[in-house]
Design a protein around this motif. Structure first.
Motif, PDB file in Angstrom:
ATOM      1  N   GLY A  21      40.223 -26.772  26.191  1.00 34.25           N
ATOM      2  CA  GLY A  21      41.382 -27.545  25.256  1.00 34.25           C
ATOM      3  C   GLY A  21      41.982 -28.630  25.969  1.00 34.25           C
ATOM      4  O   GLY A  21      42.664 -29.677  25.076  1.00 34.25           O
ATOM      5  N   THR A  22      41.868 -28.752  27.272  1.00 32.51           N
ATOM      6  CA  THR A  22      42.517 -29.957  28.023  1.00 32.51           C
ATOM      7  C   THR A  22      41.563 -30.922  28.392  1.00 32.51           C
ATOM      8  O   THR A  22      40.751 -30.671  28.829  1.00 32.51           O
ATOM      9  N   ALA A  23      42.165 -32.225  28.092  1.00 33.94           N
ATOM     10  CA  ALA A  23      41.230 -33.484  28.417  1.00 33.94           C
ATOM     11  C   ALA A  23      42.227 -34.438  28.658  1.00 33.94           C
ATOM     12  O   ALA A  23      43.216 -34.528  28.394  1.00 33.94           O
ATOM     13  N   VAL A  24      41.390 -35.721  29.183  1.00 33.64           N
ATOM     14  CA  VAL A  24      42.070 -37.045  29.189  1.00 33.64           C
ATOM     15  C   VAL A  24      41.534 -37.981  28.408  1.00 33.64           C
ATOM     16  O   VAL A  24      40.339 -38.245  28.006  1.00 33.64           O
ATOM     17  N   ASP A  25      42.438 -39.014  27.422  1.00 38.25           N
ATOM     18  CA  ASP A  25      41.797 -39.699  26.501  1.00 38.25           C
ATOM     19  C   ASP A  25      41.507 -41.041  27.199  1.00 38.25           C
ATOM     20  O   ASP A  25      41.452 -41.225  28.690  1.00 38.25           O
ATOM     21  N   ASP A  26      41.068 -42.021  26.599  1.00 40.86           N
ATOM     22  CA  ASP A  26      40.807 -43.423  27.359  1.00 40.86           C
ATOM     23  C   ASP A  26      41.670 -44.191  27.948  1.00 40.86           C
ATOM     24  O   ASP A  26      41.565 -45.149  28.541  1.00 40.86           O
ATOM     25  N   LYS A  27      43.044 -43.710  27.752  1.00 38.66           N
ATOM     26  CA  LYS A  27      44.087 -44.361  28.213  1.00 38.66           C
ATOM     27  C   LYS A  27      44.606 -43.458  29.371  1.00 38.66           C
ATOM     28  O   LYS A  27      45.768 -43.940  30.254  1.00 38.66           O
ATOM     29  N   GLY A  28      43.967 -42.640  29.843  1.00 37.75           N
ATOM     30  CA  GLY A  28      44.546 -41.656  30.821  1.00 37.75           C
ATOM     31  C   GLY A  28      45.405 -40.647  30.621  1.00 37.75           C
ATOM     32  O   GLY A  28      46.176 -40.016  31.443  1.00 37.75           O
ATOM     33  N   ASN A  29      45.915 -40.435  29.397  1.00 38.67           N
ATOM     34  CA  ASN A  29      46.798 -39.495  28.962  1.00 38.67           C
ATOM     35  C   ASN A  29      46.224 -38.109  28.799  1.00 38.67           C
ATOM     36  O   ASN A  29      45.066 -37.966  28.270  1.00 38.67           O
ATOM     37  N   THR A  30      46.724 -37.232  29.396  1.00 38.25           N
ATOM     38  CA  THR A  30      46.317 -35.624  29.280  1.00 38.25           C
ATOM     39  C   THR A  30      46.741 -35.122  28.007  1.00 38.25           C
ATOM     40  O   THR A  30      47.913 -35.369  27.509  1.00 38.25           O
ATOM     41  N   TYR A  31      45.857 -34.473  27.514  1.00 37.78           N
ATOM     42  CA  TYR A  31      46.325 -33.831  25.948  1.00 37.78           C
ATOM     43  C   TYR A  31      45.675 -32.405  25.956  1.00 37.78           C
ATOM     44  O   TYR A  31      44.725 -32.277  26.369  1.00 37.78           O
ATOM     45  N   ARG A  32      46.099 -31.554  24.784  1.00 35.36           N
ATOM     46  CA  ARG A  32      45.845 -30.196  24.939  1.00 35.36           C
ATOM     47  C   ARG A  32      45.447 -30.164  23.247  1.00 35.36           C
ATOM     48  O   ARG A  32      46.423 -30.341  22.538  1.00 35.36           O
ATOM     49  N   THR A  33      44.425 -29.745  22.854  1.00 34.98           N
ATOM     50  CA  THR A  33      44.159 -29.595  21.381  1.00 34.98           C
ATOM     51  C   THR A  33      44.125 -28.007  21.047  1.00 34.98           C
ATOM     52  O   THR A  33      44.090 -27.137  21.666  1.00 34.98           O
ATOM     53  N   ALA A  72      53.844 -38.098  27.343  1.00 28.52           N
ATOM     54  CA  ALA A  72      54.021 -39.439  26.946  1.00 28.52           C
ATOM     55  C   ALA A  72      54.494 -40.264  28.395  1.00 28.52           C
ATOM     56  O   ALA A  72      55.297 -39.883  29.125  1.00 28.52           O
ATOM     57  N   ARG A  73      53.405 -41.243  28.685  1.00 26.29           N
ATOM     58  CA  ARG A  73      53.626 -41.983  29.799  1.00 26.29           C
ATOM     59  C   ARG A  73      54.410 -43.239  29.938  1.00 26.29           C
ATOM     60  O   ARG A  73      54.395 -43.809  28.907  1.00 26.29           O
TER      61      ARG A  73
END
Length: 256
Positions: free
Chosen positions: A186-198, A241-242
Motif C-alpha cells: 500500500g505504500t508508494a511514491v507519486d510523480d512529485k516524490g510524495n510518499t503515500y499509503r492507500t 506534506a512536504r
C-alpha cells in the motif's frame, strides 16, 4: 384457582379445581393471588394441554402454582436474552478530509448509546439494556511508533469551529510514518516524490455491558459477561506534506 358461588365472597369457596372450566353450574372461577413482598414479582401458574392420540387436546393440566420471584430468579434468563441480543454497531468516524496528512492529530469518535430490548421472562415483562463501556480503535498504522490501537472508555468527540486544535489529549491518532515504498503493501511514491499509503481502514470494537430491570421499575441488575460489535470506516489515503520554497506570497507578489 378455585370455584366460588356467583356473587358470593371468596370466603364461601365451594371447592378446589384443577383446570379452568371445571366449576359446576352456578359457580365461577375465582383467582387467588399470591401476595408478593417488595422486590418480588408475581408469576402466574403454568398450564398445559397435551395432544392426544386422536389429535385432539386433552384437559388443561396445571404444572406449577402461582409464586413470587425476584430479579435473581430472572438472572439466568436475562443473561441468555442478552447474549442473543442484536446490537446495532455504532458509526465510527475519523474526522478529517482525505487524504490524511502525516503528523496531524485526527479526532476519532462514535455515537454509541445504550440500546434496549423488551422481552418476557418467566411471564414477567423485562427490559434488557446493552450499554457501551469500552472502545478499542485500530487505526491500521503498523509503521508509527505509537502503535495501531487505542482502548478507552471515552467515545471521543468531533472538532467544531472555535475548538482548540486537536492534540494527543483528544481520542484520535497521528500517522507519523508511512512505510517503505515498494516494500510495504500500500505504500508508494507519486510523480512529485510524495510518499503515500492507500487502503487505510480504521475499525472500532465496542464492548457492551448488559443490565436488566422489570418493566415499570427503576432498579437495574447487572448481567455477567459482555458483547462486542465492530464498525469500520471507508478506506482512505495517508500522505506526507512536504515543505517547498516558493517565490510568491499569498497575494501573488514575487519575493525572489
Amino acid at each position: 384457582m378455585t370455584c366460588a358461588e356467583l356473587g358470593a365472597d371468596l370466603d364461601s369457596l365451594s371447592g378446589i379445581v384443577t383446570a379452568p372450566g371445571a366449576c359446576p353450574e352456578g359457580t365461577d372461577i375465582a383467582e387467588i393471588t399470591v401476595p408478593c413482598e417488595d422486590g418480588e414479582y408475581a408469576l402466574d401458574a403454568l398450564w398445559v394441554q397435551r395432544v392426544q392420540a386422536d389429535g385432539s387436546y386433552g384437559d388443561p393440566e396445571q404444572l406449577t402454582d402461582d409464586e413470587c420471584i425476584t430479579p435473581a430468579d430472572l438472572a439466568t434468563e436475562a443473561r441468555r436474552e442478552f447474549k442473543t441480543m442484536k446490537i446495532t454497531a455504532p458509526v465510527a468516524t475519523v474526522q478529517g478530509n482525505p487524504p490524511m496528512i502525516v503528523n496531524v492529530h485526527y479526532p476519532a469518535y462514535t455515537t454509541a448509546a445504550p440500546q434496549d430490548r423488551t422481552v418476557t421472562l418467566l411471564g414477567v415483562p423485562v427490559v434488557i439494556r446493552a450499554e457501551p463501556t469500552e472502545f478499542t480503535w485500530d487505526f491500521d498504522d503498523p509503521h508509527s511508533p505509537a502503535g495501531t490501537t487505542l482502548t478507552t472508555t471515552d467515545p471521543g468527540r468531533p472538532w467544531r469551529e472555535g475548538d482548540p486544535t486537536p492534540d494527543h489529549s483528544w481520542v484520535g491518532h497521528t500517522y507519523s510514518r508511512l512505510g517503505t515504498p515498494d516494500q510495504d503493501p500500500g505504500t508508494a511514491v507519486d510523480d512529485k516524490g510524495n510518499t503515500y499509503r492507500t487502503g487505510v481502514t480504521v475499525s472500532l470494537t465496542t464492548t457492551w455491558q448488559g443490565r436488566f430491570r422489570v418493566q415499570g421499575t427503576s432498579t437495574w441488575t447487572d448481567i455477567p459477561g459482555t458483547i462486542t460489535t465492530t464498525s469500520t470506516t471507508d478506506p482512505t489515503t495517508v500522505t506526507e506534506a512536504r515543505t517547498r520554497l516558493v517565490c510568491d506570497d499569498l497575494e501573488g507578489t514575487s519575493t525572489c
